[in-house]
Enzyme design. Structure first.
Site, PDB file in Angstrom:
ATOM      1  CE  LYS A  72       7.660 -16.150 -11.027  1.00 13.24           C
ATOM      2  NZ  LYS A  72       8.396 -15.755  -9.831  1.00 13.24           N
ATOM      3  CB  THR A  74       6.508  -6.379 -12.030  1.00 17.38           C
ATOM      4  OG1 THR A  74       6.190  -6.255 -10.641  1.00 17.38           O
ATOM      5  CG2 THR A  74       6.608  -4.997 -12.649  1.00 17.38           C
ATOM      6  NE  ARG A  95       1.937 -18.356  -9.291  1.00 16.81           N
ATOM      7  CZ  ARG A  95       2.934 -18.248  -8.410  1.00 16.81           C
ATOM      8  NH1 ARG A  95       3.066 -19.115  -7.439  1.00 16.81           N
ATOM      9  NH2 ARG A  95       3.807 -17.269  -8.504  1.00 16.81           N
ATOM     10  CE  LYS A 106       6.102 -12.659  -3.817  1.00 18.16           C
ATOM     11  NZ  LYS A 106       5.644 -13.838  -4.589  1.00 18.16           N
ATOM     12  CB  ALA A 274       6.675 -22.734  -7.736  1.00 17.96           C
ATOM     13  CG  PHE A 302       9.356 -19.611  -5.673  1.00 22.39           C
ATOM     14  CD1 PHE A 302       9.559 -18.403  -5.025  1.00 22.39           C
ATOM     15  CD2 PHE A 302       8.534 -20.541  -5.068  1.00 22.39           C
ATOM     16  CE1 PHE A 302       8.965 -18.127  -3.801  1.00 22.39           C
ATOM     17  CE2 PHE A 302       7.933 -20.278  -3.842  1.00 22.39           C
ATOM     18  CZ  PHE A 302       8.148 -19.074  -3.212  1.00 22.39           C
ATOM     19  CG  PHE A 383      15.233  -2.519  -9.571  1.00 22.16           C
ATOM     20  CD1 PHE A 383      14.743  -2.361  -8.282  1.00 22.16           C
ATOM     21  CD2 PHE A 383      14.870  -3.651 -10.278  1.00 22.16           C
ATOM     22  CE1 PHE A 383      13.912  -3.310  -7.714  1.00 22.16           C
ATOM     23  CE2 PHE A 383      14.043  -4.610  -9.724  1.00 22.16           C
ATOM     24  CZ  PHE A 383      13.561  -4.440  -8.434  1.00 22.16           C
ATOM     25  CD1 TRP A 411       7.997  -1.738 -10.134  1.00 19.53           C
ATOM     26  CD2 TRP A 411       9.035   0.213 -10.488  1.00 19.53           C
ATOM     27  NE1 TRP A 411       7.977  -1.037  -8.947  1.00 19.53           N
ATOM     28  CE2 TRP A 411       8.598   0.172  -9.137  1.00 19.53           C
ATOM     29  CE3 TRP A 411       9.706   1.353 -10.931  1.00 19.53           C
ATOM     30  CZ2 TRP A 411       8.832   1.205  -8.241  1.00 19.53           C
ATOM     31  CZ3 TRP A 411       9.932   2.401 -10.043  1.00 19.53           C
ATOM     32  CH2 TRP A 411       9.495   2.311  -8.715  1.00 19.53           C
TER      33      TRP A 411
END
Length: 557
Positions: A72, A74, A95, A106, A274, A302, A383, A411
Site C-alpha cells: 500500500k 509502495t 504516516r 514488519k 488502523a 491495513f 511482483f 516497486w
C-alpha cells in the site's frame, strides 16, 4: 539476471536533494522551514492558514493484509511519483512508522523498491522525535493522574476505574498487564495498570485529527482518564494537564517534509494503527498539502475494512474531506494466500487458489463503490513471481464485475511503472460521486456498531459481551452516544477471527469492551481478542538490524 537490491540499499544509493530545494517545488520558502538536518524539515503551517484548498484527494487502501504483503505504501509513493512524472502537481501524505513493527515482524515502512520516501533510515528510526513527544505527553497525564490520587484525591477518583494507560513505542507484551505503585506509602497507590503501544494512545489519535495547536489543546483537555466513586468522568482538564501536554507537542504538531526517491515532496506525519486506532496521517499534513498541489495522495492503514473505513467514517466526518478517487491495492500473492495457499508456495502459479481468493478483493471494492459511493480502481501491485496467466485472471475477473483495474509496477520501475494507474486515477477524479457514510453518527451506539458490521464486514450483527453492555449504557447516559465508532479489530480478516480469510459469511462480531476517546472524538469498540500492545515474534526484525562503524544502518528491510 539483474542484481537484487534490498529496500535499504536502494534508499542509501539514492541522490537526495537538500530539503529546501524540494520545498521550493511547492512554493515553500526557507523561512517556512525548520530544518532537522539536510534532508528533512518541519513546515510552519501558520503561514498558510488563509490559503485555499485546491487539490483532489486520492485515498490508497488495500485488501486485508497477509504475510505476503500488499504494498500500500509502495503504491502510494509510486502513484505520487507517476502523477508528478506526467506533469500533475502532486504531494504525498503518509504516516510515520512505529518502532514496534520496525523491530518486530514488519520491518521498515517507508515504501519499497524504487517507490520509497527518504531518508528511509531516519523515517523508520526516531525521525523528528514526534512519537517520543506524544509518548511523553501521554505519560505526563498518567503521572499527574496518579499524583493527584496520592495527594488527597480531591476529585474523588476511584483507583479501580482509572482508564488511562501509559505507553511506549515498542512491542512489549510484558507490559500488557502490570501492577504499579508498589513499595509503600511514598511510592503511590498500588493498582493494576497497563501499557499501550504509543500509536494506540488517544494522544496520537487526537494529534492526528487536530486542526492546529489550539484545537489539540482542547482535545487533550476533553480526554477521559478515570471515573469518580460516583461514576462521573474525570478529564485531563480536571487534572490541569492539557497546557503542559500541548507544550510538549508544540513542535511535533508541525508536518514533516521529506522526499521520494524521485525527489518529489512528501509529508510524513503522525501514525496511529488502523486496527486499534483510526490509522490516518495528520489532518494538518493532509489539509496543508491540499493547498500546495493539484493532487494529494494519502493512505489509510491495513485493509479497507479498517483504514479506509475509519478514514471515511471518522476523518472525513470530522473534517469535511472527501476523496475524489480510491485505489484498492492487491497482489497476486496475497490473493492466493486468501485462497488457501501457504506462504512457502506463493511463488508457484495457482490459478484455482487465485480465483478462490478474489472475493476478498471484490468485497473491498464493493464497499468503496456501493457503501461509500466513491469511484474506485484496483491497483495490481506486480511482483517478479507473478505469471502472465495470473495477472490476466485478476484483471479479467475484476472487469467482469465492472471494476477498473491497472497494473502497477512501481516497486521495480518507480514512477514510470505507475503511469497507467496515474492516468486511471486522474480519470476517476473527474467522475461524479455520491459520497456517504456507512452509518449515521446520531444513532445509538449499538445501531452504529450493527450498521458498520453488516455494511462493511458483511457480518450478521454484533454481540456485546462481558462489560460492554453496561459500558454502552453508561456512555450514552454520559452524553457520548452520538460519537462515531472506531472498531479495534484484527486486520487479517473481515471477521474478528484472524484465521477466517477471504470474504466469510454467517458470522457475528463480538464486542467485549467499549470506551470513549472524547478528545479524539470517537467510541473505541474492542472486538475479538485484539490487543493494544503487540508482542515481538519468535525471531524479531531487530536481530537483523545493525549499524556499521561509519554510521551506515543495515538490515532495515
Amino acid at each position: 539476471m539483474a542484481e537484487y537490491k534490498s529496500d535499504i540499499q536502494i534508499a542509501q544509493e539514492a541522490t537526495m536533494l537538500p530539503i529546501s530545494e524540494v520545498a521550493a517545488k511547492i512554493g515553500l520558502s526557507e523561512d517556512q522551514l525548520e530544518h532537522y538536518g539536510k534532508y528533512k524539515a518541519k513546515v510552519d503551517i501558520n503561514s498558510m492558514a488563509n490559503m485555499p484548498s485546491r487539490a483532489k484527494l486520492i485515498l490508497v487502501t488495500a485488501i486485508n493484509p497477509t504475510p505476503a504483503g500488499e504494498g500500500k505504501t509502495t503504491t502510494s509513493v509510486g502513484l505520487a511519483d507517476a502523477l508528478n512524472l506526467t506533469g500533475r502537481s502532486t504531494m504525498l501524505c503518509l504516516r510515520e512508522p512505529s518502532l514496534g513493527p520496525v523491530f518486530g515482524i514488519k520491518g521498515g515502512a517507508a515504501g519499497g523498491g524504487y517507490a520509497q520516501v527518504v531518508p528511509m533510515e531516519d523515517i523508520n528510526l526516531h525521525f523528528t522525535g514526534d512519537f517520543h513527544a506524544i509518548g511523553a505527553a501521554n505519560n505526563l497525564i498518567a503521572a499527574m493522574l496518579d499524583n493527584h490520587i496520592k495527594w488527597d484525591n480531591k476529585l474523588g477518583i476511584d483507583p479501580r476505574r482509572v482508564v488511562w494507560h501509559r505507553c511506549v513505542d515498542m512491542n512489549d507484551r510484558q507490559l500488557r498487564s502490570v501492577v504499579d505503585g508498589m513499595g509503600g506509602v511514598p511510592d503511590g497507590m498500588p493498582r493494576e495498570d497497563s501499557f499501550d503501544i504509543t500509536v494506540a494512545s488517544e494522544v496520537m489519535a487526537a494529534f492526528c485529527l487536530a486542526t492546529g495547536l489550539a484545537d489539540l489543546k482542547e482535545r487533550l483537555g476533553r480526554m477521559v482518564v478515570a471515573y469518580t466513586y460516583g461514576r462521573q468522568p474525570v478529564t485531563v482538564h480536571d487534572l490541569k494537564a492539557e497546557g503542559a501536554c500541548a507544550a510538549l507537542l508544540k513542535d511535533a504538531i508541525k508536518p514533516n517534509l521529506v522526499q521520494t526517491l524521485e525527489n518529489n515532496p512528501a509529508f510524513v506525519h503522525g501514525g496511529p494503527f488502523a486496527n486499534i486506532a483510526h490509522g490516518c496521517n495528520s489532518v494538518m499534513a493532509t489539509t496543508t498539502a491540499m493547498k500546495m498541489a493539484d493532487y494529494v495522495v494519502t493512505e489509510a492503514g491495513f485493509g479497507a475494512d479498517l483504514g479506509a473505513e475509519k478514514f471515511l467514517d471518522i476523518k472525513c466526518r470530522a473534517t469535511g474531506l472527501v476523496p475524489s478517487a480510491v485505489v484498492v491495492v492487491a497482489t497476486v500473492r496475497a490473493l492466493k494466500h486468501n485462497g488457501g495457499v501457504s506462504r512457502a508456495e506463493l511463488a508457484n502459479e495457482n490459478l484455482e487458489a487465485l480465483e478462490a481468493g478474489l472475493p476478498n478483493l471484490l468485497q473491498h471494492v464493493s464497499n468503496i463503490k456501493d457503501v461509500y459511493g466513491l469511484p474506485c480502481v484496483v491497483a495490481i501491485n506486480a511482483f517478479p513471481t507473478d505469471t502472465k496467466a495470473e495477472l490476466e485472471l485478476v484483471q479479467a475477473k475484476c472487469r467482469e464485475l465492472g471494476v477498473n483495474v491497472a497494473l502497477s509496477e512501481v516497486w521495480a520501475k518507480g514512477g514510470e511503472g505507475g503511469r497507467a494507474l496515474a492516468d486511471e486515477v486522474v480519470r476517476l477524479c473527474d467522475e461524479p460521486s455520491s459520497f456517504r457514510f456507512a452509518y449515521d453518527a446520531n444513532d445509538g451506539i449499538e445501531k452504529k456498531l450493527n450498521d458498520l458490521a453488516t455494511a462493511v464486514y458483511h457480518a450478521d450483527g454484533v454481540d456485546l459481551v462481558g462489560p460492554a453492555r453496561n459500558q454502552l449504557k453508561q456512555l450514552e447516559e454520559l452524553g457520548f452516544g452520538k460519537l462515531p465508532i472506531c472498531m479495534a479489530k484484527t486486520q487479517y480478516s473481515f471477521t474478528d477471527d484472524q484465521t477466517k480469510l477471504g470474504a466469510p459469511r454467517g458470522f457475528r462480531i463480538t464486542v467485549r469492551n467499549l470506551k470513549v476517546s472524547a478528545g479524539a472524538g470517537f467510541i473505541v469498540a474492542l472486538t475479538g481478542d485484539i490487543m493494544t500492545m503487540p508482542g515481538l515474534p519468535r525471531v524479531p526484525a531487530a536481530e537483523r538490524i545493525d549499524v556499521m562503524e561509519d554510521g551506515r544502518i543495515v538490515g532495515l528491510f
